[in-house]
Design an enzyme around this catalytic site. Structure first.
Site, PDB file in Angstrom:
ATOM      1  N   MET A 198     -18.857 -56.645 -43.028  1.00  0.00           N
ATOM      2  CA  MET A 198     -17.673 -55.786 -42.906  1.00  0.00           C
ATOM      3  C   MET A 198     -16.695 -56.121 -44.039  1.00  0.00           C
ATOM      4  O   MET A 198     -15.489 -55.871 -43.914  1.00  0.00           O
ATOM      5  CB  MET A 198     -17.016 -55.971 -41.542  1.00  0.00           C
ATOM      6  CG  MET A 198     -17.953 -55.558 -40.401  1.00  0.00           C
ATOM      7  SD  MET A 198     -17.091 -55.089 -38.880  1.00  0.00           S
ATOM      8  CE  MET A 198     -16.205 -56.568 -38.514  1.00  0.00           C
ATOM      9  N   GLY A 243     -19.558 -67.984 -46.741  1.00  0.00           N
ATOM     10  CA  GLY A 243     -20.651 -67.821 -45.791  1.00  0.00           C
ATOM     11  C   GLY A 243     -21.468 -66.574 -46.113  1.00  0.00           C
ATOM     12  O   GLY A 243     -22.700 -66.609 -46.136  1.00  0.00           O
ATOM     13  N   HIS A 244     -20.778 -65.463 -46.398  1.00  0.00           N
ATOM     14  CA  HIS A 244     -21.498 -64.237 -46.781  1.00  0.00           C
ATOM     15  C   HIS A 244     -22.303 -64.474 -48.061  1.00  0.00           C
ATOM     16  O   HIS A 244     -23.425 -64.002 -48.202  1.00  0.00           O
ATOM     17  CB  HIS A 244     -20.513 -63.092 -47.062  1.00  0.00           C
ATOM     18  CG  HIS A 244     -19.761 -62.599 -45.863  1.00  0.00           C
ATOM     19  ND1 HIS A 244     -18.407 -62.751 -45.726  1.00  0.00           N
ATOM     20  CD2 HIS A 244     -20.185 -61.924 -44.758  1.00  0.00           C
ATOM     21  CE1 HIS A 244     -18.017 -62.191 -44.586  1.00  0.00           C
ATOM     22  NE2 HIS A 244     -19.064 -61.694 -43.979  1.00  0.00           N
ATOM     23  N   ARG A 258     -12.067 -63.918 -40.006  1.00  0.00           N
ATOM     24  CA  ARG A 258     -10.888 -63.989 -39.131  1.00  0.00           C
ATOM     25  C   ARG A 258     -10.154 -65.328 -39.241  1.00  0.00           C
ATOM     26  O   ARG A 258      -9.039 -65.449 -38.740  1.00  0.00           O
ATOM     27  CB  ARG A 258     -11.281 -63.708 -37.680  1.00  0.00           C
ATOM     28  CG  ARG A 258     -11.623 -62.224 -37.455  1.00  0.00           C
ATOM     29  CD  ARG A 258     -11.747 -61.888 -35.980  1.00  0.00           C
ATOM     30  NE  ARG A 258     -11.802 -60.453 -35.756  1.00  0.00           N
ATOM     31  CZ  ARG A 258     -12.911 -59.767 -35.451  1.00  0.00           C
ATOM     32  NH1 ARG A 258     -14.060 -60.383 -35.348  1.00  0.00           N
ATOM     33  NH2 ARG A 258     -12.862 -58.461 -35.252  1.00  0.00           N
ATOM     34  N   HIS A 291     -16.566 -64.101 -47.690  1.00  0.00           N
ATOM     35  CA  HIS A 291     -16.263 -65.517 -47.908  1.00  0.00           C
ATOM     36  C   HIS A 291     -17.562 -66.218 -48.298  1.00  0.00           C
ATOM     37  O   HIS A 291     -18.628 -65.581 -48.389  1.00  0.00           O
ATOM     38  CB  HIS A 291     -15.618 -66.130 -46.666  1.00  0.00           C
ATOM     39  CG  HIS A 291     -16.381 -65.869 -45.396  1.00  0.00           C
ATOM     40  ND1 HIS A 291     -17.643 -66.375 -45.150  1.00  0.00           N
ATOM     41  CD2 HIS A 291     -16.068 -65.127 -44.306  1.00  0.00           C
ATOM     42  CE1 HIS A 291     -18.057 -65.975 -43.970  1.00  0.00           C
ATOM     43  NE2 HIS A 291     -17.139 -65.205 -43.439  1.00  0.00           N
TER      44      HIS A 291
HETATM   45  O1  PAF Z   1     -21.212 -59.457 -38.336  1.00  0.00           O
HETATM   46  C1  PAF Z   1     -20.683 -58.465 -38.865  1.00  0.00           C
HETATM   47  O2  PAF Z   1     -20.025 -58.557 -39.912  1.00  0.00           O
HETATM   48  C2  PAF Z   1     -20.808 -57.098 -38.192  1.00  0.00           C
HETATM   49  O3  PAF Z   1     -20.835 -57.218 -36.803  1.00  0.00           O
HETATM   50  C3  PAF Z   1     -22.008 -56.290 -38.711  1.00  0.00           C
HETATM   51  C4  PAF Z   1     -23.340 -56.985 -38.376  1.00  0.00           C
HETATM   52  C5  PAF Z   1     -21.909 -56.097 -40.210  1.00  0.00           C
HETATM   53  C6  PAF Z   1     -22.032 -54.912 -38.037  1.00  0.00           C
HETATM   54  O4  PAF Z   1     -20.867 -54.210 -38.281  1.00  0.00           O
END
Ligand code: PAF
Length: 285
Positions: free
Chosen positions: A37, A43-44, A194, A41
């Site tokens: 979304m 982690g992504h 968050r 950060h």
């Molecule tokens: O974990 C997330 O960021 C969201 O729940 C996802 C998997 C992208 C779905 O909107």
């Protein structure tokens, strides 16, 4: 893979995304998707590196999904900075960013949702009953748009990972759903978009969530009484100022209530509010 010198291609439409993946697949490439979304950060970024290690082409989707937020939640306030996100992804050689508008995913008259059961029951669903239906619906749509061979999800959202794995298997979607271990700050706090909501004081307290999980897991591994370990973790967190939604021991594969802790794969999960921020975490036992 993009060599990291170019910005990833930004694709806004489902048809455009499907055409791009079809062309890659026609050229024999394996395609990985990292659904996000945004508000990326470290982690992504680790998920993206994991995707690049298993596929020739990497797509990152950026879509703040209204269907997974209740009206009282932070959909409007959710941090959004697509340009900054894309710049971070360019450095990793991501090939495409799929960033559709809300109307592309939920066109006028949209009337279909994925309903989830099994691992979606309880835990997060008790506090957020709308959540997993919204997640499963959008992830199904992302899988159809991006048609990846593999999709990578962080284990921080462990229940989400199991719900999506179950949904993909149940709907026969041809994608391997892979979990990636939670990425943490040096003090143990699981990385999350968050965390940006935490005040400096709350940020100092927040790692106690992980510490409480570790103490409870140690006690359970040592053969201690499960209910007592969970109660101790709850009291520890409440004493630190958390409002605890749950501290729970579940079967790691199904999230069913544990019948015999000595003979099942175990996962310890927690959700608690610190001020206005709701934090979740989990660890294997
Ligand atoms: O974990 C997330 O960021 C969201 O729940 C996802 C998997 C992208 C779905 O909107």
């Amino acid at each position: 893979m993009n060599d990291g010198n170019d910005l990833p291609e930004r694709i806004r439409t489902v048809a455009g995304m499907q055409a791009r993946t079809a062309a890659w697949r026609g050229a024999g490439a394996q395609v990985a998707l990292v659904p996000t979304m945004g508000a990326l950060h470290d982690g992504h970024l680790q998920l993206v590196r994991a995707a690049a290690a298993v596929a020739d082409r990497v797509i990152v989707s950026i879509f703040v999904n209204p269907a997974q937020f209740a009206p009282t939640e932070d959909f409007a306030a959710y941090p959004r900075d697509e340009a900054a996100d894309v710049a971070r992804l360019a450095a990793l050689g991501v090939d495409a960013v799929f960033a559709p508008a809300v109307a592309e995913i939920y066109p006028d008259g949209f009337a279909t949702r994925v309903a989830v059961d099994g691992p979606a029951l309880g835990l997060e669903s008790d506090a957020r009953p709308h959540f997993f239906g919204g997640v499963a619906t959008v992830v199904a749509k992302l899988f159809i748009a991006c048609a990846p061979d593999v999709a990578i999800f962080g284990e921080k959202d462990y229940q989400q990972l199991l719900v999506i794995r179950r949904m993909a298997a149940d709907l026969g979607l041809p994608v391997a759903v892979v979990g990636h271990p939670t990425i943490r700050s040096a003090d143990g706090l699981a990385l999350s978009s968050r965390n940006a909501y935490l005040s400096p004081g709350e940020r100092t307290t927040a790692p106690r969530l992980h510490a409480a999980l570790q103490s409870a897991a140690d006690a359970i591994r040592a053969g201690g009484d499960v209910a007592a370990a969970l109660a101790a973790a709850t009291s520890e967190l409440e004493a630190s100022g958390f409002a605890v939604d749950y501290v729970a021991l579940r079967n790691a594969e199904t999230l069913a209530v544990v019948a015999d802790p000595r003979n099942e794969p175990l996962r310890l999960l927690v959700a608690a509010r610190l001020g206005r921020t709701r934090l979740i975490d989990n660890i294997p036992v």
